[in-house]
Design an enzyme around this catalytic site. Structure first.
Site, PDB file in Angstrom:
ATOM      1  CB  ALA A 293      -0.809  -0.152   1.180  1.00  0.00           C
ATOM      2  CB  ALA A 294       4.365   2.253   1.169  1.00  0.00           C
ATOM      3  CE  LYS A 298      -2.359   2.387  -6.714  1.00  0.00           C
ATOM      4  NZ  LYS A 298      -1.142   3.059  -6.158  1.00  0.00           N
ATOM      5  CB  CYS A 413       3.435   2.033 -12.106  1.00  0.00           C
ATOM      6  SG  CYS A 413       5.106   1.740 -11.009  1.00  0.00           S
TER       7      CYS A 413
END
Length: 473
Positions: A293-294, A298, A413
């Site tokens: 999550a870092a 999001k 990404c």
């Protein structure tokens, strides 16, 4: 669907951020037109900023350090937010165009600079970026960069620095094909994966990106916040396809934005913001695991829109997990933060299943080269195999923690098919209870198992999405 230049937002709209952000910069030209380097006794405004830029670039290019690791400490040495933004703009522009600048430098000098001159080369790259990419005022860029040479103990070469920068003023930097900035293995991989669009990908990856803002849905609306920006004279526009997004063609210092400290607005690219739409129909109280999550953008976005969700945001790195806590505190959302390895649930998981899992997996970052241009220097072909193994382990672990009837959202990404559609296809082969669900045309190019945005399309970063549903037994 109008991809690549859609809705009037090209990958490099507007003017470079450096034209607006430098607290010590002004537009203009060097009327004197002289060729002498600045005397060492003068206190030329912006000198320290150029020294810092050279130090950052030397650490990244010669010492192999990450731009993220060295840029922030350097910025903290500058008191003016505009100067911090200008330092970042110089470093990013120099790294994006490093191959082109080095080619010009080697062509103009009697012999190439050696390893002992890494600091001098870094300073010259910073100087070239100011004049070529950022279009800073000639007198400011040249004088401060030459003075930086003195400050760095390079007084005996300040005349050479001055002469080279004056040549850039007169002649400009010779053009070069963007593909030359890419290592051969990566250029070949992109050309293989995206044969019709590879030239556009190479070009967009070296352009200055726009700034995307995410407006906190619980504190304002995108339309209301846009009005505040326009009243402040900031050029911005809405992105109708994204409910909480505002698009700025050119970057501004974010800490000065209205309500930033209070969490009204955050920085998040449009591609990353769109991921929340894939979970917009979750019921109140649904348990969501954000597995990697870092820095927390999001998870924060999900909770800004759906505060009744129960979100566990985790990262393997304790420092990055602390950053998530800071993100959640600024935005005012409530999430559980955990520093643990998502690929090893046995070390931390209590056995309670999740309704949804978000896995924005570690990847090659080839979709965000324009924001992290040191990827071109530090990423190696052999890294991809290790990343593929890690992504597969994370996917399999996430699946064990998802309830039947639940939803897994896999994202990267990256623009490499091996990390994206091929990774998802292999996962589907391993799990008979996994069913792919096409997110739809609004999420980019159709792939065999997912959707893909490419760099610069609609002003966005390169980003991949896949939705996999777990069949109820």
């Amino acid at each position: 669907m109008n991809l690549y230049k859609g809705r009037g937002r090209p990958g490099n709209p507007g003017q470079p951020a450096g034209n607006r952000q430098g607290g010590q910069e002004r537009r203009g030209h060097d009327r004197a037109g002289g060729s002498r380097p600045a005397p060492t006794h003068l206190d030329v405004p912006g000198t320290e900023l150029r020294v810092l830029a050279a130090g950052v670039l030397q650490d990244v290019c010669a010492n192999g350090r990450s731009l993220k690791a060295v840029l922030s400490p350097a910025q903290q040495q500058l008191g003016d937010s505009r100067d911090r933004a200008l330092l970042e703009a110089i470093c990013l522009a120099a790294l994006r165009q490093r191959g082109r600048y080095r080619r010009a430098l080697n062509g103009w000098m009697p012999r190439p600079l050696g390893a002992r001159d890494a600091d001098l080369e870094a300073l010259l790259l910073a100087g070239f970026a100011q004049l070529d990419a950022l279009k800073l005022a000639d007198h400011a860029a040249v004088s401060a960069t030459v003075q930086a040479a003195h400050r760095m103990g390079r007084s005996h070469q300040a005349g050479m620095v001055n002469a080279l920068l004056r040549r850039v003023q007169r002649e400009g930097i010779p053009p070069a094909s963007p593909i030359n900035a890419f290592p051969h293995w990566l250029a070949d991989a992109i050309a293989t994966d995206w044969p019709r669009l590879s030239d556009s990908i190479f070009a967009a990856s070296l352009e200055e990106p726009p700034l995307w803002l995410r407006v906190h849905a619980g504190k304002s609306t995108a339309a209301d916040y846009l009005a505040q920006l326009q009243q402040a004279g900031v050029v911005a526009e809405l992105a109708p396809e994204l409910a909480n997004a505002i698009y700025l063609p050119a970057a501004v210092p974010v800490t000065g934005l209205p309500g930033f400290a209070e969490g009204v607005v955050s920085v998040q690219d449009g591609s990353a913001q769109q991921l929340a739409d894939l979970l917009a129909d979750l019921p109140a109280g649904a348990r969501v695991l954000d597995a990697c999550a870092a820095p927390g953008g999001k998870s924060a976005h999900l909770l800004e829109r759906q505060p009744q969700l129960q979100v566990l945001a985790m990262d393997i790195d304790e420092r990055r997990a602390r950053r998530m806590g800071e993100t959640f505190a600024r935005t005012g959302v409530q999430a559980q933060v955990l520093a643990a390895d998502a690929s090893a649930p046995a070390t931390w998981w209590d056995g309670q299943l999740f309704d949804a899992v978000v896995l924005d997996a570690p990847c090659s970052a080839t979709g965000i080269i324009r924001r992290q241009p040191d990827v071109l220097l530090h990423r190696r072909e052999q890294d991809i195999a290790a990343l593929l193994q890690l992504q597969a382990r994370l996917l399999d672990a996430a699946w064990t923690m998802l309830r039947p009837g639940g939803r897994l959202v896999y994202a990267t990404c990256s623009i490499l098919r091996a990390e994206n559609t091929a990774q998802v296809a292999a996962f589907l082969q391993r799990h008979a209870d996994a069913v792919f669900a096409d997110p739809g045309e609004a999420f980019g190019h159709a792939c065999a198992a997912g959707r893909q945005w490419l760099p610069g399309e609609d002003g966005r970063d390169g980003f991949f999405y896949a939705v996999v549903n777990k069949i109820s037994q």
